[in-house]
Design a protein around this motif. Structure first.
Motif, PDB file in Angstrom:
ATOM      1  N   GLU A 135       0.850  -1.539   0.005  1.00 20.10           N
ATOM      2  CA  GLU A 135       0.153   0.078   0.140  1.00 20.10           C
ATOM      3  C   GLU A 135       0.765   1.327  -0.320  1.00 20.10           C
ATOM      4  OE1 GLU A 135      -3.454   0.046  -0.008  1.00 20.10           O
ATOM      5  OE2 GLU A 135      -3.456  -1.718  -0.279  1.00 20.10           O
ATOM      6  N   ARG A 136       1.910   1.117   0.561  1.00 20.76           N
ATOM      7  CA  ARG A 136       2.562   2.305   0.706  1.00 20.76           C
ATOM      8  C   ARG A 136       4.453   1.806   1.417  1.00 20.76           C
ATOM      9  NH1 ARG A 136       1.392   7.773   3.420  1.00 20.76           N
ATOM     10  NH2 ARG A 136      -0.108   8.175   1.393  1.00 20.76           N
ATOM     11  N   ALA A 137       5.698   1.832   0.931  1.00 26.60           N
ATOM     12  CA  ALA A 137       6.426   1.982   1.205  1.00 26.60           C
ATOM     13  C   ALA A 137       7.501   3.338   1.197  1.00 26.60           C
ATOM     14  CB  ALA A 137       7.220   0.792   0.431  1.00 26.60           C
ATOM     15  N   GLY A 138       8.208   3.315   2.065  1.00 28.11           N
ATOM     16  CA  GLY A 138       8.938   3.984   2.434  1.00 28.11           C
ATOM     17  C   GLY A 138      10.600   3.421   2.971  1.00 28.11           C
ATOM     18  N   ALA A 139      11.473   4.819   2.485  1.00 31.81           N
ATOM     19  CA  ALA A 139      13.014   4.040   2.968  1.00 31.81           C
ATOM     20  C   ALA A 139      13.554   5.513   4.044  1.00 31.81           C
ATOM     21  CB  ALA A 139      13.848   3.612   1.816  1.00 31.81           C
ATOM     22  N   ALA A 140      14.615   5.385   4.657  1.00 31.77           N
ATOM     23  CA  ALA A 140      15.495   6.688   4.630  1.00 31.77           C
ATOM     24  C   ALA A 140      16.534   5.962   4.945  1.00 31.77           C
ATOM     25  CB  ALA A 140      14.852   7.236   6.057  1.00 31.77           C
ATOM     26  N   HIS A 141      17.883   6.519   5.697  1.00 29.06           N
ATOM     27  CA  HIS A 141      19.087   6.032   5.842  1.00 29.06           C
ATOM     28  C   HIS A 141      19.051   5.272   6.944  1.00 29.06           C
ATOM     29  CE1 HIS A 141      18.959  10.000   8.180  1.00 29.06           C
ATOM     30  NE2 HIS A 141      21.062   9.354   8.933  1.00 29.06           N
ATOM     31  N   ASP A 142      18.043   5.455   8.142  1.00 26.18           N
ATOM     32  CA  ASP A 142      18.564   5.251   8.882  1.00 26.18           C
ATOM     33  C   ASP A 142      16.781   3.646   9.303  1.00 26.18           C
ATOM     34  OD1 ASP A 142      16.115   6.921   9.683  1.00 26.18           O
ATOM     35  OD2 ASP A 142      17.514   7.656  11.350  1.00 26.18           O
ATOM     36  N   THR A 143      16.344   3.770   8.721  1.00 25.01           N
ATOM     37  CA  THR A 143      14.874   3.842   8.904  1.00 25.01           C
ATOM     38  C   THR A 143      13.946   3.157   7.743  1.00 25.01           C
ATOM     39  OG1 THR A 143      12.571   3.507  10.128  1.00 25.01           O
ATOM     40  CG2 THR A 143      12.832   5.357   9.400  1.00 25.01           C
ATOM     41  N   ALA A 144      13.057   2.153   8.127  1.00 26.83           N
ATOM     42  CA  ALA A 144      11.918   1.997   6.751  1.00 26.83           C
ATOM     43  C   ALA A 144      10.731   0.942   6.876  1.00 26.83           C
ATOM     44  CB  ALA A 144      13.050   0.723   5.688  1.00 26.83           C
ATOM     45  N   TYR A 145       9.941   0.963   6.073  1.00 25.19           N
ATOM     46  CA  TYR A 145       8.781   0.473   5.984  1.00 25.19           C
ATOM     47  C   TYR A 145       8.370   0.003   4.619  1.00 25.19           C
ATOM     48  CZ  TYR A 145       6.500   4.783   4.959  1.00 25.19           C
ATOM     49  OH  TYR A 145       5.813   6.171   4.060  1.00 25.19           O
ATOM     50  N   GLY A 178      27.666  11.124   1.996  1.00 24.38           N
ATOM     51  CA  GLY A 178      28.057  10.753   0.256  1.00 24.38           C
ATOM     52  C   GLY A 178      26.810  10.005   0.573  1.00 24.38           C
ATOM     53  N   ASP A 179      26.440   9.117  -0.442  1.00 18.05           N
ATOM     54  CA  ASP A 179      25.203   8.393  -1.212  1.00 18.05           C
ATOM     55  C   ASP A 179      24.736   7.779   0.089  1.00 18.05           C
ATOM     56  OD1 ASP A 179      23.148   7.011  -2.577  1.00 18.05           O
ATOM     57  OD2 ASP A 179      24.151   6.073  -4.442  1.00 18.05           O
ATOM     58  N   GLU A 180      22.693   7.742  -0.264  1.00 18.52           N
ATOM     59  CA  GLU A 180      22.686   7.284   0.922  1.00 18.52           C
ATOM     60  C   GLU A 180      22.113   6.160   0.825  1.00 18.52           C
ATOM     61  OE1 GLU A 180      19.370   9.814   3.437  1.00 18.52           O
ATOM     62  OE2 GLU A 180      20.929  11.479   3.749  1.00 18.52           O
ATOM     63  N   ARG A 181      21.525   5.692  -0.554  1.00 17.89           N
ATOM     64  CA  ARG A 181      20.961   4.517  -1.458  1.00 17.89           C
ATOM     65  C   ARG A 181      21.135   3.373  -0.911  1.00 17.89           C
ATOM     66  NH1 ARG A 181      21.692   6.001  -7.892  1.00 17.89           N
ATOM     67  NH2 ARG A 181      23.556   6.232  -6.688  1.00 17.89           N
ATOM     68  N   PRO A 182      22.594   2.780  -0.536  1.00 22.08           N
ATOM     69  CA  PRO A 182      23.176   1.730  -0.420  1.00 22.08           C
ATOM     70  C   PRO A 182      22.111   1.296   1.352  1.00 22.08           C
ATOM     71  CG  PRO A 182      24.832   2.892  -0.569  1.00 22.08           C
ATOM     72  CD  PRO A 182      24.135   3.371  -0.787  1.00 22.08           C
ATOM     73  N   LEU A 183      22.203   2.743   1.976  1.00 16.91           N
ATOM     74  CA  LEU A 183      21.682   2.049   3.620  1.00 16.91           C
ATOM     75  C   LEU A 183      19.639   2.676   3.425  1.00 16.91           C
ATOM     76  CD1 LEU A 183      23.907   4.735   5.466  1.00 16.91           C
ATOM     77  CD2 LEU A 183      23.129   1.958   6.502  1.00 16.91           C
ATOM     78  N   LYS A 184      19.823   3.300   2.225  1.00  9.49           N
ATOM     79  CA  LYS A 184      17.869   3.286   2.673  1.00  9.49           C
ATOM     80  C   LYS A 184      17.648   1.984   2.184  1.00  9.49           C
ATOM     81  CE  LYS A 184      17.272   7.832   1.575  1.00  9.49           C
ATOM     82  NZ  LYS A 184      16.557   9.358   0.342  1.00  9.49           N
ATOM     83  N   LEU A 216      13.242  -1.580  -5.494  1.00 10.59           N
ATOM     84  CA  LEU A 216      14.018  -0.935  -4.940  1.00 10.59           C
ATOM     85  C   LEU A 216      13.831   0.454  -6.030  1.00 10.59           C
ATOM     86  CD1 LEU A 216      16.884  -2.832  -3.520  1.00 10.59           C
ATOM     87  CD2 LEU A 216      15.353  -2.106  -2.850  1.00 10.59           C
ATOM     88  N   ILE A 217      13.457   0.588  -6.783  1.00 13.78           N
ATOM     89  CA  ILE A 217      13.876   1.706  -7.803  1.00 13.78           C
ATOM     90  C   ILE A 217      12.440   2.453  -7.741  1.00 13.78           C
ATOM     91  CG2 ILE A 217      12.732   2.686 -10.209  1.00 13.78           C
ATOM     92  CD1 ILE A 217      14.123  -0.384 -11.325  1.00 13.78           C
ATOM     93  N   PRO A 218      12.697   3.967  -6.974  1.00 13.94           N
ATOM     94  CA  PRO A 218      11.423   4.451  -6.237  1.00 13.94           C
ATOM     95  C   PRO A 218      10.466   4.955  -7.071  1.00 13.94           C
ATOM     96  CG  PRO A 218      13.979   6.133  -5.987  1.00 13.94           C
ATOM     97  CD  PRO A 218      13.744   4.752  -7.131  1.00 13.94           C
ATOM     98  N   ALA A 219       8.935   5.276  -6.221  1.00 13.54           N
ATOM     99  CA  ALA A 219       7.747   5.119  -7.408  1.00 13.54           C
ATOM    100  C   ALA A 219       7.961   6.707  -8.285  1.00 13.54           C
ATOM    101  CB  ALA A 219       6.248   5.388  -6.060  1.00 13.54           C
TER     102      ALA A 219
END
Length: 220
Positions: A135-145, A178-184, A216-219
């Motif tokens: 339904e919805r998903a989100g990613a940050a450098h220290d959390t995701a759902y 630098g790039d946050e994508r690996p952690l996200k 993993l491709i952003p909406a």
């Protein structure tokens, strides 16, 4: 004293000798020996839940390859049973699925579930990169759902439950350089792994539409 508390204290007993006695007193072992068992990431949280991709994600987040074994009740099965009990009386509840403790003296990772009465609405927090899952998903450098709608196979005309699986650091991580994508990507891969496991355990129709691997491709 809960298993989670015991395991948490054992972590600090492993890195601080002053807490050794406390760790022993809170052991699962009837003889008082610390339940200090080293496992790889794929064996955490009851085993069979952390996918290969999620195991790599845990290593990316923590920088570690060995972890303190999860408590006996830190499983998706236990979490699903707790969620089902809570859903009988309330549609806004939350609880732990598992906590992950690296051997190095760093913050643990917390995996938890959130039960909601309605589908997520409104504008998501801008800290999250939105991803096309559930339904919805989100990613940050220290959390995701990852939030999914659980329609039940044995109740085809009932309203679905809306459940989120969260993966998050319990500390105060600094902004990565630098790039946050690996952690996200690592955090949301971990969240997806547990969302899919919960959907299967709860017998959600078509696994709540969640695919075997995270998107993993952003909406757009």
């Amino acid at each position: 004293m809960t298993t989670r508390t015991r395991t948490h204290r054992l972590l600090f007993g492993a890195v601080a000798g002053a807490l050794a006695l406390l760790a022993t007193s809170c052991s699962d072992d009837p003889d008082g020996k610390p339940a200090d068992v080293s496992v790889t990431a794929d064996k955490l949280c009851g085993g069979g839940v952390v996918t290969k991709d999620a195991a790599k994600a845990i290593e990316v987040i923590t920088g570690e390859t060995r972890f303190i074994a999860s408590g006996e009740s830190s499983t998706v099965t236990d979490a699903a049973e707790e969620l089902t009990r809570e859903a009988i009386t309330s549609t806004n509840e939350r609880g732990d699925i598992c906590r992950i403790y690296p051997y190095a003296p760093v913050d643990e990772l917390r995996i938890r579930w959130v039960l909601m009465s309605n589908a997520p609405k409104g504008t998501p927090d801008p800290k999250f990169t939105r991803l096309p899952m559930g339904e919805r998903a989100g990613a940050a450098h220290d959390t995701a759902y990852v939030t999914f709608a659980c329609g039940h196979k044995n109740q085809p005309n009932s309203s679905p439950d809306y459940i989120s699986a969260w993966a998050e650091s319990t500390g105060r991580p600094t902004e990565p350089e630098g790039d946050e994508r690996p952690l996200k990507n690592a955090y949301v891969t971990l969240a997806h792994s547990f969302a899919l496991a919960m959907a299967k355990e709860l017998n959600c129709e078509d696994n709540a539409g969640l695919k075997p691997k995270p998107s993993l491709i952003p909406a757009s």
